[in-house]
Design a protein around this motif. Structure first.
Motif, PDB file in Angstrom:
ATOM      1  N   ARG A  70      58.157  36.329   7.843  1.00 55.41           N
ATOM      2  CA  ARG A  70      59.514  35.882   8.165  1.00 55.41           C
ATOM      3  C   ARG A  70      59.497  34.580   8.965  1.00 55.41           C
ATOM      4  O   ARG A  70      60.542  33.956   9.160  1.00 55.41           O
ATOM      5  CB  ARG A  70      60.251  36.938   8.985  1.00 55.41           C
ATOM      6  CG  ARG A  70      60.383  38.297   8.319  1.00 55.41           C
ATOM      7  CD  ARG A  70      61.350  39.161   9.116  1.00 55.41           C
ATOM      8  NE  ARG A  70      61.315  40.546   8.704  1.00 55.41           N
ATOM      9  CZ  ARG A  70      62.131  41.482   9.192  1.00 55.41           C
ATOM     10  NH1 ARG A  70      63.032  41.139  10.124  1.00 55.41           N
ATOM     11  NH2 ARG A  70      62.051  42.729   8.781  1.00 55.41           N
ATOM     12  N   LEU A  71      58.324  34.219   9.448  1.00 60.05           N
ATOM     13  CA  LEU A  71      58.161  33.013  10.255  1.00 60.05           C
ATOM     14  C   LEU A  71      57.563  31.897   9.402  1.00 60.05           C
ATOM     15  O   LEU A  71      57.060  32.144   8.303  1.00 60.05           O
ATOM     16  CB  LEU A  71      57.234  33.290  11.438  1.00 60.05           C
ATOM     17  CG  LEU A  71      57.711  34.342  12.442  1.00 60.05           C
ATOM     18  CD1 LEU A  71      56.531  34.862  13.261  1.00 60.05           C
ATOM     19  CD2 LEU A  71      58.779  33.758  13.361  1.00 60.05           C
ATOM     20  N   TYR A  72      57.623  30.677   9.923  1.00 57.23           N
ATOM     21  CA  TYR A  72      56.919  29.553   9.312  1.00 57.23           C
ATOM     22  C   TYR A  72      55.872  29.050  10.310  1.00 57.23           C
ATOM     23  O   TYR A  72      56.059  29.132  11.526  1.00 57.23           O
ATOM     24  CB  TYR A  72      57.884  28.410   8.983  1.00 57.23           C
ATOM     25  CG  TYR A  72      58.891  28.734   7.902  1.00 57.23           C
ATOM     26  CD1 TYR A  72      58.583  28.525   6.559  1.00 57.23           C
ATOM     27  CD2 TYR A  72      60.146  29.238   8.223  1.00 57.23           C
ATOM     28  CE1 TYR A  72      59.509  28.813   5.562  1.00 57.23           C
ATOM     29  CE2 TYR A  72      61.071  29.531   7.237  1.00 57.23           C
ATOM     30  CZ  TYR A  72      60.749  29.314   5.905  1.00 57.23           C
ATOM     31  OH  TYR A  72      61.670  29.608   4.929  1.00 57.23           O
ATOM     32  N   PHE A  73      54.781  28.504   9.774  1.00 53.07           N
ATOM     33  CA  PHE A  73      53.682  28.012  10.606  1.00 53.07           C
ATOM     34  C   PHE A  73      53.257  26.641  10.107  1.00 53.07           C
ATOM     35  O   PHE A  73      53.213  26.411   8.899  1.00 53.07           O
ATOM     36  CB  PHE A  73      52.482  28.960  10.523  1.00 53.07           C
ATOM     37  CG  PHE A  73      52.789  30.380  10.887  1.00 53.07           C
ATOM     38  CD1 PHE A  73      52.642  30.827  12.192  1.00 53.07           C
ATOM     39  CD2 PHE A  73      53.238  31.281   9.934  1.00 53.07           C
ATOM     40  CE1 PHE A  73      52.941  32.136  12.537  1.00 53.07           C
ATOM     41  CE2 PHE A  73      53.533  32.590  10.263  1.00 53.07           C
ATOM     42  CZ  PHE A  73      53.384  33.019  11.571  1.00 53.07           C
ATOM     43  N   ASP A  74      52.916  25.753  11.028  1.00 48.79           N
ATOM     44  CA  ASP A  74      52.323  24.511  10.556  1.00 48.79           C
ATOM     45  C   ASP A  74      50.840  24.744  10.282  1.00 48.79           C
ATOM     46  O   ASP A  74      50.274  25.787  10.621  1.00 48.79           O
ATOM     47  CB  ASP A  74      52.599  23.337  11.506  1.00 48.79           C
ATOM     48  CG  ASP A  74      51.705  23.291  12.741  1.00 48.79           C
ATOM     49  OD1 ASP A  74      50.792  24.129  12.872  1.00 48.79           O
ATOM     50  OD2 ASP A  74      51.924  22.418  13.593  1.00 48.79           O
ATOM     51  N   SER A  75      50.222  23.774   9.630  1.00 51.17           N
ATOM     52  CA  SER A  75      48.840  23.932   9.161  1.00 51.17           C
ATOM     53  C   SER A  75      47.807  23.439  10.159  1.00 51.17           C
ATOM     54  O   SER A  75      46.610  23.418   9.852  1.00 51.17           O
ATOM     55  CB  SER A  75      48.660  23.163   7.844  1.00 51.17           C
ATOM     56  OG  SER A  75      48.882  21.763   8.034  1.00 51.17           O
ATOM     57  N   LEU A  76      48.235  23.062  11.368  1.00 49.66           N
ATOM     58  CA  LEU A  76      47.358  22.396  12.323  1.00 49.66           C
ATOM     59  C   LEU A  76      46.484  23.409  13.069  1.00 49.66           C
ATOM     60  O   LEU A  76      46.758  23.777  14.211  1.00 49.66           O
ATOM     61  CB  LEU A  76      48.176  21.565  13.312  1.00 49.66           C
ATOM     62  CG  LEU A  76      47.373  20.677  14.258  1.00 49.66           C
ATOM     63  CD1 LEU A  76      46.603  19.614  13.492  1.00 49.66           C
ATOM     64  CD2 LEU A  76      48.288  20.039  15.289  1.00 49.66           C
ATOM     65  N   VAL A  77      45.416  23.856  12.416  1.00 53.17           N
ATOM     66  CA  VAL A  77      44.512  24.832  13.018  1.00 53.17           C
ATOM     67  C   VAL A  77      43.090  24.305  13.158  1.00 53.17           C
ATOM     68  O   VAL A  77      42.227  24.985  13.737  1.00 53.17           O
ATOM     69  CB  VAL A  77      44.508  26.149  12.214  1.00 53.17           C
ATOM     70  CG1 VAL A  77      45.880  26.818  12.289  1.00 53.17           C
ATOM     71  CG2 VAL A  77      44.115  25.908  10.758  1.00 53.17           C
ATOM     72  N   HIS A  78      42.808  23.108  12.630  1.00 52.33           N
ATOM     73  CA  HIS A  78      41.520  22.419  12.826  1.00 52.33           C
ATOM     74  C   HIS A  78      40.330  23.156  12.221  1.00 52.33           C
ATOM     75  O   HIS A  78      39.184  22.894  12.619  1.00 52.33           O
ATOM     76  CB  HIS A  78      41.262  22.167  14.317  1.00 52.33           C
ATOM     77  CG  HIS A  78      42.325  21.360  14.991  1.00 52.33           C
ATOM     78  ND1 HIS A  78      42.464  20.000  14.802  1.00 52.33           N
ATOM     79  CD2 HIS A  78      43.320  21.716  15.841  1.00 52.33           C
ATOM     80  CE1 HIS A  78      43.479  19.556  15.509  1.00 52.33           C
ATOM     81  NE2 HIS A  78      44.023  20.574  16.150  1.00 52.33           N
ATOM     82  N   ASP A  79      40.563  24.051  11.290  1.00 46.35           N
ATOM     83  CA  ASP A  79      39.448  24.789  10.683  1.00 46.35           C
ATOM     84  C   ASP A  79      39.911  25.261   9.308  1.00 46.35           C
ATOM     85  O   ASP A  79      40.897  25.998   9.209  1.00 46.35           O
ATOM     86  CB  ASP A  79      39.076  25.985  11.564  1.00 46.35           C
ATOM     87  CG  ASP A  79      37.859  26.740  11.061  1.00 46.35           C
ATOM     88  OD1 ASP A  79      37.795  27.024   9.854  1.00 46.35           O
ATOM     89  OD2 ASP A  79      36.978  27.072  11.874  1.00 46.35           O
ATOM     90  N   PRO A  80      39.216  24.871   8.244  1.00 47.88           N
ATOM     91  CA  PRO A  80      39.679  25.250   6.901  1.00 47.88           C
ATOM     92  C   PRO A  80      39.690  26.752   6.672  1.00 47.88           C
ATOM     93  O   PRO A  80      40.533  27.267   5.927  1.00 47.88           O
ATOM     94  CB  PRO A  80      38.692  24.541   5.967  1.00 47.88           C
ATOM     95  CG  PRO A  80      37.490  24.241   6.800  1.00 47.88           C
ATOM     96  CD  PRO A  80      38.014  24.012   8.185  1.00 47.88           C
ATOM     97  N   TYR A  81      38.767  27.466   7.301  1.00 46.73           N
ATOM     98  CA  TYR A  81      38.729  28.912   7.107  1.00 46.73           C
ATOM     99  C   TYR A  81      39.884  29.602   7.826  1.00 46.73           C
ATOM    100  O   TYR A  81      40.443  30.586   7.333  1.00 46.73           O
ATOM    101  CB  TYR A  81      37.375  29.465   7.568  1.00 46.73           C
ATOM    102  CG  TYR A  81      36.227  28.937   6.749  1.00 46.73           C
ATOM    103  CD1 TYR A  81      35.944  29.458   5.489  1.00 46.73           C
ATOM    104  CD2 TYR A  81      35.443  27.892   7.223  1.00 46.73           C
ATOM    105  CE1 TYR A  81      34.910  28.958   4.715  1.00 46.73           C
ATOM    106  CE2 TYR A  81      34.400  27.377   6.464  1.00 46.73           C
ATOM    107  CZ  TYR A  81      34.142  27.910   5.210  1.00 46.73           C
ATOM    108  OH  TYR A  81      33.120  27.404   4.446  1.00 46.73           O
TER     109      TYR A  81
END
Length: 333
Positions: A264-275
């Motif tokens: 139900r939420l949205y998240f940005d992709s900024l996690v600094h790790d492809p896995y």
């Protein structure tokens, strides 16, 4: 079919007029001292030159657009630097801050309205002003507001925010959850732990308050976008599920398994790790993950599309994260 644009939902604008407005006011020095203690002297020595090197990208729309072109980004969702929250301010000052922030952000985005969309601010320290502030942001043509993970003495689960969530849901406004500062304070004052550990922690705490308190049950259409991939929560949601199923106190506030609310939420992709990005897509769904770079700060991604490619998602999932989902989310009726 037309290919959707590449959309970066995590980009900031610096508004010097906000800092000029609050300069010398009671409470500012104390807030700056708290921020200094939380970050530590080494971080402060790095932060000043880092911001100085990026001033043009933070303030000049033409420089911003050129940088977007270099990165292959077509559209940015621009939010004020979290340093402009100023949750210490009294009601009169807080109203001046949010009005100026909303108007200045809208003016910045007006330089290229087809490529720059904006978010405003609401003074979380004064819940009675929050709905009015959201309305003012929408009146400026902004798509919603940016909020921190908490305000002094209040979590996002506080009932005082119910009118804000209700109005945001009703209007379809985006609520961008971006922490500023961490309440672990001096425990994180070395090695930039205030950011590397503090930001993901604050994201996880704030989202847990929205989930476990039932805010997302009462407002199922609320559009919350969590910065930094939602912090630690998405990759450790199993512990929340376990608590909800085994303890009466943990399961008392929300109707469903905590992991179900990630969709139900949205998240940005900024996690600094492809896995980690692959795991975020797995648990939330590709339709809930949006490209984000934290432009133009040093803790962001210089090449957000490259970071997305490194996750080796399916073509459909890649396109959803690259911009298809954000294009629909940012579309104004």
């Amino acid at each position: 079919m037309t290919t959707p644009p590449t959309v970066d939902v995590h980009a900031h604008v610096l508004l010097p007029e906000i800092e000029a407005l609050v300069a010398g006011l009671p409470g500012l020095a104390e807030a700056k001292d708290l921020d200094a203690r939380r970050n530590g002297p080494d971080a402060l020595r790095v932060n000043g030159p880092m911001i100085g090197e990026r001033i043009a990208r933070l303030t000049d729309p033409a420089v911003r657009l050129a940088a977007m072109d270099d990165r292959g980004v077509d559209v940015q969702l621009v939010s004020p630097s979290p340093s402009h929250y100023h949750y210490w301010a009294d009601e009169e000052t807080a109203e001046k801050v949010y009005r100026l922030a909303n108007e200045a952000t809208a003016a910045h985005c007006s330089a290229a309205p087809d490529r720059l969309r904006g978010l405003g601010l609401v003074p979380l320290q004064h819940p009675d002003l929050a709905v009015r502030a959201l309305g003012h942001a929408l009146e400026q043509g902004l798509l919603g507001v940016e909020v921190s993970s908490h305000a002094p003495g209040r979590e996002l689960s506080d009932p005082a925010y119910e009118p804000l969530w209700a109005r945001a849901e009703e209007t379809g406004a985006i609520v961008f959850l971006h922490p500023f500062g961490c309440t672990l304070d001096e425990r994180l004052d070395q090695w930039y732990l205030s950011n590397t550990v503090g930001q993901p922690t604050e994201n996880a705490v704030a989202l847990s308050h929205l989930i476990f308190s039932g805010v997302l049950d009462r407002h199922p259409d609320l559009k919350v976008v969590a910065a930094h991939g939602g912090g630690y929560l998405p990759t450790h949601i199993g512990r929340s599920d376990h608590a909800w199923t085994t303890r009466a106190d943990a399961g008392a506030g929300c109707d469903h398994l905590p992991s179900s609310y990630l969709k139900r939420l949205y998240f940005d992709s900024l996690v600094h790790d492809p896995y980690v990005l692959r795991e975020l897509v797995r648990v939330a769904g590709a339709g809930r993950v949006l490209l984000g770079s934290d432009f133009p700060f040093d803790m962001g991604a210089e090449d957000p599309l490259g970071a997305l490619r490194a996750a080796r998602l399916s073509d459909a999932d890649f396109e959803a994260v690259r911009g298809a989902t954000a294009t629909a989310l940012l579309r104004k009726d």
